[in-house]
Design a protein around this motif. Structure first.
Motif: not given
Length: 156
Positions: A103-107
């Motif tokens: 989803t584009g969130d930082p992992l």
């Protein structure tokens, strides 16, 4: 001339035989006592090792909740009632980023270094020399690492 009886040698031989036999019995008794103490120490050591392992397992379970931190581990319960050993847990967290989620969130992944110290003293680890020098004092330390995402999932 009268003949003299030679009957004293048998008494001396019997006394020497009894002294040697008593020495063997004493050696066997000491060896048995030492063997029993060794078995007792090995059993107490195994129990302490299992108590430390239980502390690690408990810490891993607690860290798998979302947004967990080292505070949930170091303020853990005392295992004296269950194991007979005190278990002190320490935790060190090292976060690192590994790209992004779909989803584009930082992992963000966290590596937790957990150390469990189990002992049968009043404080764990023992801080006074009198406790550590005691014949029944046992202390075992286990350490392990686990990688958990911020959401509480295992790292892959």
């Amino acid at each position: 001339m009268t003949a003299r009886r030679a009957g004293g040698f048998a008494y001396i031989a019997a006394i020497v035989f009894l002294v040697v036999l008593a020495g063997f019995a004493l050696a066997a008794l000491r060896l048995s006592g030492t063997a029993q103490a060794t078995v007792d120490q090995a059993l107490l050591g195994a129990r302490a090792g299992q108590a430390a392992r239980a502390g690690l397992e408990w810490a891993f379970f607690r860290l798998k909740t979302p947004d967990a931190d080292c505070a949930v581990v170091t303020s853990g319960p005392d295992f004296v009632a269950e194991t007979g050993y005190r278990v002190k847990l320490t935790c060190k967290k090292t976060p690192y980023g590994e790209g992004q989620t779909p989803t584009g969130d930082p992992l963000v992944k966290n590596i937790y270094q957990i150390t469990a110290t189990a002992c049968n003293g009043a404080t764990c680890p023992a801080t006074d020399n009198a406790t550590v020098a005691g014949p029944d004092y046992i202390e075992r330390v286990r350490s392990a690492s686990i990688c958990i995402t911020k959401a509480g999932d295992a790292c892959y």
